[in-house]
Design a protein around this motif. Structure first.
Motif, mmCIF file in Angstrom:
data_model
loop_
_atom_site.group_PDB
_atom_site.id
_atom_site.type_symbol
_atom_site.label_atom_id
_atom_site.label_comp_id
_atom_site.label_asym_id
_atom_site.label_seq_id
_atom_site.Cartn_x
_atom_site.Cartn_y
_atom_site.Cartn_z
ATOM 1 N N VAL A 145 0.839 -1.207 0.000
ATOM 2 C CA VAL A 145 0.000 0.000 0.000
ATOM 3 C C VAL A 145 0.874 1.257 0.000
ATOM 4 O O VAL A 145 0.621 2.209 -0.739
ATOM 5 N N CYS A 146 1.916 1.261 0.812
ATOM 6 C CA CYS A 146 2.799 2.426 0.881
ATOM 7 C C CYS A 146 3.513 2.664 -0.446
ATOM 8 O O CYS A 146 3.565 3.797 -0.937
ATOM 9 N N ALA A 147 4.052 1.602 -1.056
ATOM 10 C CA ALA A 147 4.764 1.750 -2.329
ATOM 11 C C ALA A 147 3.832 2.216 -3.439
ATOM 12 O O ALA A 147 4.236 2.975 -4.324
ATOM 13 N N ALA A 148 2.578 1.768 -3.385
ATOM 14 C CA ALA A 148 1.609 2.215 -4.381
ATOM 15 C C ALA A 148 1.374 3.722 -4.282
ATOM 16 O O ALA A 148 1.256 4.424 -5.291
ATOM 17 N N LEU A 149 1.337 4.217 -3.053
ATOM 18 C CA LEU A 149 1.048 5.645 -2.828
ATOM 19 C C LEU A 149 2.301 6.520 -2.896
ATOM 20 O O LEU A 149 2.189 7.753 -2.931
ATOM 21 N N SER A 154 4.634 11.447 -1.937
ATOM 22 C CA SER A 154 5.973 12.034 -1.807
ATOM 23 C C SER A 154 6.094 13.358 -2.549
ATOM 24 O O SER A 154 7.138 14.010 -2.502
ATOM 25 N N THR A 155 5.038 13.756 -3.244
ATOM 26 C CA THR A 155 5.033 15.016 -4.005
ATOM 27 C C THR A 155 4.403 16.116 -3.158
ATOM 28 O O THR A 155 3.207 16.043 -2.847
ATOM 29 N N PRO A 156 5.186 17.117 -2.734
ATOM 30 C CA PRO A 156 4.660 18.172 -1.836
ATOM 31 C C PRO A 156 3.408 18.852 -2.385
ATOM 32 O O PRO A 156 2.489 19.177 -1.618
ATOM 33 N N ALA A 157 3.326 19.049 -3.700
ATOM 34 C CA ALA A 157 2.178 19.758 -4.276
ATOM 35 C C ALA A 157 0.878 18.985 -4.105
ATOM 36 O O ALA A 157 -0.209 19.551 -4.221
ATOM 37 N N LEU A 158 0.988 17.679 -3.819
ATOM 38 C CA LEU A 158 -0.217 16.855 -3.681
ATOM 39 C C LEU A 158 -0.601 16.631 -2.221
ATOM 40 O O LEU A 158 -1.419 15.773 -1.915
ATOM 41 N N ASP A 159 0.010 17.406 -1.331
ATOM 42 C CA ASP A 159 -0.317 17.298 0.091
ATOM 43 C C ASP A 159 -1.625 18.034 0.353
ATOM 44 O O ASP A 159 -1.700 19.256 0.218
ATOM 45 N N SER A 160 -2.649 17.277 0.734
ATOM 46 C CA SER A 160 -3.971 17.888 0.963
ATOM 47 C C SER A 160 -4.100 18.504 2.338
ATOM 48 O O SER A 160 -5.058 19.219 2.627
ATOM 49 N N GLY A 161 -3.151 18.221 3.233
ATOM 50 C CA GLY A 161 -3.237 18.751 4.591
ATOM 51 C C GLY A 161 -4.162 17.957 5.485
ATOM 52 O O GLY A 161 -4.357 18.308 6.644
ATOM 53 N N LYS A 162 -4.746 16.909 4.969
ATOM 54 C CA LYS A 162 -5.668 16.077 5.752
ATOM 55 C C LYS A 162 -5.001 14.754 6.098
ATOM 56 O O LYS A 162 -3.831 14.540 5.844
ATOM 57 N N LEU A 166 -2.750 8.824 8.574
ATOM 58 C CA LEU A 166 -2.210 8.222 7.358
ATOM 59 C C LEU A 166 -0.795 8.730 7.095
ATOM 60 O O LEU A 166 0.100 7.948 6.742
ATOM 61 N N LYS A 167 -0.582 10.019 7.257
ATOM 62 C CA LYS A 167 0.736 10.602 6.983
ATOM 63 C C LYS A 167 1.801 10.045 7.928
ATOM 64 O O LYS A 167 2.930 9.780 7.513
ATOM 65 N N LEU A 168 1.433 9.875 9.200
ATOM 66 C CA LEU A 168 2.399 9.324 10.152
ATOM 67 C C LEU A 168 2.780 7.901 9.760
ATOM 68 O O LEU A 168 3.948 7.517 9.786
ATOM 69 N N TRP A 169 1.757 7.108 9.396
ATOM 70 C CA TRP A 169 2.028 5.734 8.961
ATOM 71 C C TRP A 169 2.880 5.736 7.690
ATOM 72 O O TRP A 169 3.855 4.978 7.588
#
Length: 929
Positions: A145-149, A154-162, A166-169
């Motif tokens: 799951v992690c490798a798929a995502l 890993s792209t800062p521009a796609l950080d939704s802030g939510k 999930l982000k910690l994991w």
């Protein structure tokens, strides 16, 4: 093994991360995106794992799971559910998001597409109390799951802030060495732009909302792992080519002639199943754990063209036999004769096709066991020691392990045996028991000393470890077999006593120990050798031929240490070029309705009772193999057996085969019609061919339960194919439509022929019945699964079939409830009888939900919750939902869909009642009258 990957392919991230984490030795080769590496696929696909046996794995998640299994880390049910969620729910949304972000440059839009899956993942992690998806350590599920995502998150521009959890994991897993290394190899530090070349070669993904499905509650990981498979035109054309070419090249039929001996240039397989104790009647768990599993693989091996010998027999020496003889007032030999016949009769009814079924009370057993003993003695691997034993002064005898019981010193289980605790599984010495008592007279025994011989396992340990490293890495050892063996080695091997103060056993030939016999777990595995010696005087061709013979041992997990440590050490120490186990296949335990089988309490079905139920042995075989405890304990359930019979056998498999044959009989005078293939037909050929390949790959790895699902998938494809093409309507039309009806009928009846061959290891009688009804040439048995397997046209145009009739019968609720009560032990006396609920009549064949709906109590009787019914109905709702979705995806007839939807709504209504809720009225859409 060789792993083929390509730079910029996001699917390769997960397999490289899994490879690194599993620590498996594998040659990694980077190739181009368009390289075609799988011979039976005409379109390029990556990653691809080439296995040592020449088979290919090309599902990324299957490759990852395989890597972990090879390293001894088998997926549990929760892990498999996450892998299925990633493949069926996350991947469709992820590919759409990558298309938008990489090729359209709309990064802000891409993250919106993933909002649903990311939110679901975040909520699941938030509810869990562990650091990772399934526990406190990283598993293959986390890596996949992690490798798929990874390219997206890993792209800062796609950080939704939510999605904070999930982000910690994600940060924890993505920063692991495995993910960092995989990212460097695939993305080369270029981020999303590294994927551009790959994405340009992919079809434009269909847009649509995330379906929001939760993790599946039941089912095998191979089932629908990749959702509805997309089939390319190249794949269809390749399948059509194979279909046409194979029809003119039948293989010669090879009869089984005894004695079977190893052959030069052949794959020579020696199969054994754990020798059942002669002193009791085997229950369903015993049957699935060894003899049935081995029988399926043995039959499959013959279909593959392997030269195999399948031997088994009754284990007749030891304290268990003496105990039983005392109980029944017979001599040990009389007990052995009586129960050997019972065992043979049971296995014959279950259609266990041994090449030879012997016993251990033979002269060959004495001869071979004593020979191995003397070789161990001469080679310095035996030692003497004085042992403190329990002696019953009233019975005037030392008490062997099974003549004494007491409280386990480790877990305080009150009914531990003198050699092992059935609760915690620890091996113990009888003198360690708390509050011991003699099983014969009930008196408390005293401790006395006796001199015994020991197998010096510490001295043999270096040889054992060297052999184990080779065998477990090159062979197919189940994960539990590897783990149990490692635990023995980790704790350090200790000398193991091989003699006992008994009368009934193989006599020890040493003059200083002439009053003793061999301990049963030194003696019993030698039974495999002596039984083979009673089968053929050339037994050494099998048992002293390790370079040309592969040995498979089948058993339940409690027998593993004696087959992976004790018996191999005996053979290694004998230094006589013995064949050692290459593939150790161990099941977990099968429970009975969430409890244990118990003959004394009347709980559970035992082998001699199954035939009295009126249910054919093939149906018993099918259900036991469907719930085979491959990765974890499983449960026999009467309600589930009825559900699987009525849905999978009657409505799925049987319905398809019967319809295919009846169309030939009814519309074409019993002759297979001409088949002019269209794209719809070629698509079915490709789908069936792919399922066949998965079946072969799984069966080669002894994944018997998982392989069965692919048989059922083929008949599901066939049913949908018939439903969409409607040959019963087209036969009434013009020449073009009649020709189309003929093609659909001809293809369907050939699929039915293939199914008969794939079914043969599982349901031999049903397989033969199908082939008799189709008048199929015997050559089909020896062609369809040879080499890498191929779905070819076996029944050509003009072939005359036999008489077609239904294969299966419905298991009625009343019948099942009566059987459940009969085999459930003592029941509450004043339990009021439950009435049968009315059921809806749906158009067409009975749906999979019928059993559950019929067995649900009527509304007015169900004032409170019924957890057992709720469990059954939850499963039925899930299955019926899958059926409705499949029909909609195939654009099936509207009336058929409406009928199945009605069943689904009724099931949900019954489920609410079973959960003690007040069901909402179900609104059914339709035209006003």
């Amino acid at each position: 093994m060789k792993l083929f990957v390509s730079e910029g392919n996001p699917h390769c991230l997960k397999v490289l991360a899994a490879l690194d984490a599993a620590g498996v030795q594998c040659d990694v080769q980077f190739v181009n995106h368009e390289d075609r590496l799988v011979p039976f696929l005409s379109h390029p696909t990556l990653p691809v794992l080439l296995l040592p046996n020449g088979q290919h794995l090309f599902s990324p998640n299957a490759i990852c799971r395989y890597m972990f299994e090879v390293s001894g880390q088998e997926c549990d049910e929760a892990c498999n559910q996450w892998l299925e969620w990633e493949a069926t729910e996350l991947q469709p949304a992820l590919l759409q998001a990558l298309h938008i972000a990489v090729l359209q440059g709309k990064e802000s839009e891409a993250i919106k597409v993933l909002a649903g899956p990311l939110s679901y993942l975040d909520q699941s992690l938030s509810k869990a109390t562990s650091l990772y998806l399934t526990g406190e350590v990283v598993t293959v599920a986390d890596l996949v799951v992690c490798a798929a995502l990874l390219p997206i998150l890993s792209t800062p521009a796609l950080d939704s802030g939510k999605d904070k959890t999930l982000k910690l994991w994600f940060t924890r897993v993505a920063s692991s060495q495995s993910c960092v290394t995989a990212s460097h190899k695939v993305l080369k530090g270029k981020g999303l732009q590294a994927l551009k070349s790959f994405m340009q070669r992919q079809p434009v993904p269909q847009s649509g909302q995330w379906r929001g499905s939760t993790q599946p509650s039941n089912g095998s990981p191979v089932e629908n792992e990749e959702g509805e498979r997309a089939v390319s035109e190249e794949e269809m054309e390749a399948a059509a080519l194979i279909w046409n070419k194979g029809s003119n090249s039948p293989s010669a039929v090879i009869d089984r002639r005894h004695p079977i001996l190893p052959q030069e240039g052949k794959r020579n397989i020696l199969l054994t199943s754990a020798l059942p104790y002669v002193n009791n009647v085997p229950h369903l768990g015993n049957i699935i754990g060894c003899v049935l599993s081995a029988d399926v693989f043995s039959r499959y091996g013959r279909l593959r063209g392997w030269n195999s010998l399948f031997v088994c027999g009754t284990d007749e020496y030891g304290t268990a036999t003496e105990n039983k003889a005392r109980e029944e007032g017979l001599t040990p030999q009389q007990i052995c004769d009586k129960y050997h016949a019972i065992h043979a009769s049971i296995y014959e009814w279950f259609q266990i096709d041994f090449d030879f079924f012997g016993r251990t009370t033979t002269e060959k057993q004495t001869e071979i066991a004593q020979n191995i003993f003397w070789r161990l003695h001469e080679n310095g691997f035996l030692m003497e020691d004085t042992v403190e034993q329990l002696r019953c002064e009233k019975c005037q005898r030392f008490l062997a392990d099974r003549f004494v019981e007491g409280t386990c010193p480790y877990c305080n289980y009150p009914d531990a045996r003198g050699d092992q605790c059935d609760k915690c599984g620890r091996l113990i010495n009888a003198v360690e028991l708390k509050a011991p008592h003699c099983k014969v007279c009930g008196q408390t025994p005293v401790i006395r000393s006796s001199k015994h011989l020991f197998l010096d396992l510490p001295k043999l340990e270096p040889q054992l470890e060297h052999w184990l490293d080779k065998s477990t890495s090159s062979g197919d050892w189940t994960t539990n077999a590897k783990q149990i063996t490692r635990s023995w080695l980790r704790d350090g091997l200790k000398p193991r006593c091989i003699t006992r103060d008994l009368r009934w056993g193989t006599p020890v030939p040493h003059p200083d120990f002439k009053e003793k016999v061999f301990y049963v777990w030194f003696d019993a595995p030698i039974g495999y050798v002596s039984i083979t010696a009673n089968y053929t005087e050339k037994w050494e061709h099998w048992w002293k031929n390790p370079d040309k013979v592969e040995l498979y041992n089948f058993m339940a997990k409690d027998n593993v240490p004696f087959h992976s440590v004790v018996f191999p050490c005996s053979l290694l120490g004998a230094q006589d070029n013995y064949t050692l186990v290459n593939h150790l296949v161990a099941t977990e335990y099968l429970n009975y309705e969430d409890t244990k089988f118990s003959k004394s309490r009347g709980v559970g079905v035992f082998g001699d009772m199954a035939k009295d139920t009126g249910i054919p042995s093939d149906v018993w075989r099918f259900y036991l193999l469907y719930v085979r405890p491959e990765g974890q304990d499983s449960t026999f359930s009467w309600a589930d057996m009825a559900l699987k019979n009525n849905s999978e056998l009657l409505n799925n498999l049987g319905n398809f085969i019967n319809r295919a044959g009846m169309f030939v009989s009814k519309f074409f005078d019993g002759r297979v019609p001409d088949m002019e293939l269209q794209q719809e037909d070629k698509k079915l050929l490709a789908l069936v061919g792919w399922e066949l390949q998965q079946y072969i790959q799984l069966m080669d790895k002894v994944k018997i339960r998982d392989a069965l699902k692919h048989i059922l998938n083929i008949s599901r494809h066939g049913n949908q194919y018939i439903q969409v093409n409607e040959p019963w309507k087209k036969i009434k039309g013009g020449d073009g439509e009649r020709q189309r009806a003929g093609a659909v009928t001809g293809v369907s009846v050939n699929v039915a022929c293939l199914l008969s061959v794939m079914l043969l290891p599982y349901m031999p009688a049903v397989s033969q019945t199908i082939r008799d009804q189709l008048n199929a040439p015997h050559s089909c048995v020896s062609t369809l699964l040879r080499d890498k397997g191929a779905f070819t046209r076996v029944l050509n145009a003009g072939h005359v079939i036999g008489t077609v009739s239904p294969l299966f019968q419905k298991l009625e609720v009343e019948q099942i409830e009566a059987l459940k009560k009969k085999f459930g032990g003592k029941q509450p006396e004043d339990e009021p009888p439950k009435k049968k609920a009315p059921t809806q009549n749906a158009a067409g064949p009975q749906s999979a939900a019928a059993v559950a709906a019929a067995s649900a109590p009527a509304m007015e009787e169900n004032a409170g919750a019924d957890p057992e019914k709720a469990r059954q109905l939850t499963q039925a709702v899930a299955e019926q939902g899958e059926k409705v979705r499949a029909l909609k995806a195939q654009k099936a007839d509207k009336a058929a869909i409406t009928a199945e939807v009605s069943q689904l709504l009724e099931l949900k209504k019954q489920l609410a009642l079973a959960e003690g809720k007040s069901p909402e009225p179900a609104a059914v859409k339709g035209k006003k009258k």
